[in-house]
Design a protein around this motif. Sequence first.
Motif, PDB file in Angstrom:
ATOM      1  N   GLY A   1      46.362  19.779  27.760  1.00  0.00           N
ATOM      2  CA  GLY A   1      45.965  20.456  26.532  1.00  0.00           C
ATOM      3  C   GLY A   1      47.100  21.153  25.801  1.00  0.00           C
ATOM      4  N   LEU A   2      48.252  21.274  26.431  1.00  0.00           N
ATOM      5  CA  LEU A   2      49.397  21.926  25.799  1.00  0.00           C
ATOM      6  C   LEU A   2      50.076  21.044  24.753  1.00  0.00           C
ATOM      7  N   PHE A   3      49.697  19.779  24.657  1.00  0.00           N
ATOM      8  CA  PHE A   3      50.441  18.825  23.832  1.00  0.00           C
ATOM      9  C   PHE A   3      49.739  18.462  22.524  1.00  0.00           C
TER      10      PHE A   3
ATOM     11  N   ILE B   1      45.578  21.350  18.160  1.00  0.00           N
ATOM     12  CA  ILE B   1      44.158  21.707  18.169  1.00  0.00           C
ATOM     13  C   ILE B   1      43.733  22.221  19.537  1.00  0.00           C
ATOM     14  N   THR B   2      44.136  21.524  20.589  1.00  0.00           N
ATOM     15  CA  THR B   2      43.771  21.965  21.928  1.00  0.00           C
ATOM     16  C   THR B   2      44.518  23.240  22.323  1.00  0.00           C
ATOM     17  N   LEU B   3      45.666  23.465  21.726  1.00  0.00           N
ATOM     18  CA  LEU B   3      46.364  24.728  21.977  1.00  0.00           C
ATOM     19  C   LEU B   3      45.535  25.905  21.465  1.00  0.00           C
ATOM     20  N   VAL B   4      45.029  25.781  20.242  1.00  0.00           N
ATOM     21  CA  VAL B   4      44.179  26.842  19.687  1.00  0.00           C
ATOM     22  C   VAL B   4      42.917  26.992  20.525  1.00  0.00           C
ATOM     23  N   ASP B   5      42.340  25.875  20.939  1.00  0.00           N
ATOM     24  CA  ASP B   5      41.154  25.900  21.797  1.00  0.00           C
ATOM     25  C   ASP B   5      41.443  26.660  23.076  1.00  0.00           C
ATOM     26  N   GLY B   6      42.582  26.376  23.691  1.00  0.00           N
ATOM     27  CA  GLY B   6      42.930  27.042  24.945  1.00  0.00           C
ATOM     28  C   GLY B   6      43.164  28.533  24.778  1.00  0.00           C
ATOM     29  N   VAL B   7      43.829  28.927  23.700  1.00  0.00           N
ATOM     30  CA  VAL B   7      44.104  30.348  23.460  1.00  0.00           C
ATOM     31  C   VAL B   7      42.809  31.127  23.257  1.00  0.00           C
ATOM     32  N   GLN B   8      41.900  30.601  22.439  1.00  0.00           N
ATOM     33  CA  GLN B   8      40.670  31.342  22.177  1.00  0.00           C
ATOM     34  C   GLN B   8      39.732  31.321  23.384  1.00  0.00           C
TER      35      GLN B   8
ATOM     36  N   ALA C   1      45.099  33.916  32.921  1.00  0.00           N
ATOM     37  CA  ALA C   1      46.468  33.763  33.431  1.00  0.00           C
ATOM     38  C   ALA C   1      47.113  32.491  32.884  1.00  0.00           C
ATOM     39  N   PHE C   2      46.372  31.389  32.909  1.00  0.00           N
ATOM     40  CA  PHE C   2      46.918  30.142  32.395  1.00  0.00           C
ATOM     41  C   PHE C   2      47.008  30.190  30.872  1.00  0.00           C
TER      42      PHE C   2
END
Length: 315
Positions: free
Chosen positions: A255-257, A260-267, A286-287
């Motif tokens: 998901g780091l690449f 869109i998935t970066l924003v998903d992961g942060v929220q 933590a992740f």
Amino acid sequence: MSAETDARTGTAAGLAAGSPAVAGSGDSRIHNIGYRSYDGPRLGRAYARRSLYTQSLRGAYGLGRSAKSKVLPMILFGVMCLPAAIIVAVAVATNLKTLPLSYTGYALTTQAIIGLYLAAQAPQSVSRDLRFKSIPLYFSRPIERSDYVLAKFAAMTSALLILTGAPLVILYVGSLLAKMDFVEQTKGFGQGLVSVAVLSVLFGGLGLVVAALTPRRGFGVAGVIALLTISYGAVSVLQVIAMTADANSAVKWIGLFSPITLVDGVQTAFLGASTSFPGGSGPSTAFGVIYLLVVVALVLGSYAVLMRRYRKAGL
């Protein structure tokens, strides 16, 4: 000698009177073109930077430009707000207790519209300046390279924030009209604003970088669309494959690449949002720090690339 003396006397009289005068013989002419020194206020770099920001933000919605330039951004803005208006109408009419779509999930659900808007307006913001070689005109004023990049970056971020924040305002006002829980809706609205702010900064920087790499607007449009759609499609497919292979930890790394998935992961990690990752298992807090660091690195990297791009262009 008398003729020469009369010519000089006439020249001096003409200049003193503030009107064009001719002296000498042949093609030699002296003209008083009326240059005067400027005694008004010197507004400086800050004013130039604010003016460039305002002009760029207005241009992102076609304001101050031709009617044709207003069509696409205004249509996309309307399409972006339409689902929110429909949700509000249904919620008020049926007395719903909660919204069927969360504040943090709205932008991810309408990501295609955001991508189209960014693809259309990022090249308009920077590619046209490069193509028509109008950049030197900016720098003939009291403005530096960093001012130009900051103004364009802030304007694109603000334009995206308006695009993504307006539907959340509609949802929030509608939830209050439907007499939903005030504390719960206010909390969700705040989380949604933080989410779209992160999205706007990240997407704005990446979109400007892609658009600034070419003076051709068509190439910039295609590049922005490719960056968002191809990366998201590839990441989604790989996440599904990893989930099928029981490699659950790999889903979060993959998901780091994608932006869109970066924003998903942060929220998901910091705002308590539900994730769209396969299996419904998003990154932990933590992740999520890794996701946040990658977002910060991409934003700072976008700024650095833009500065290098305009330095390379000899500005």
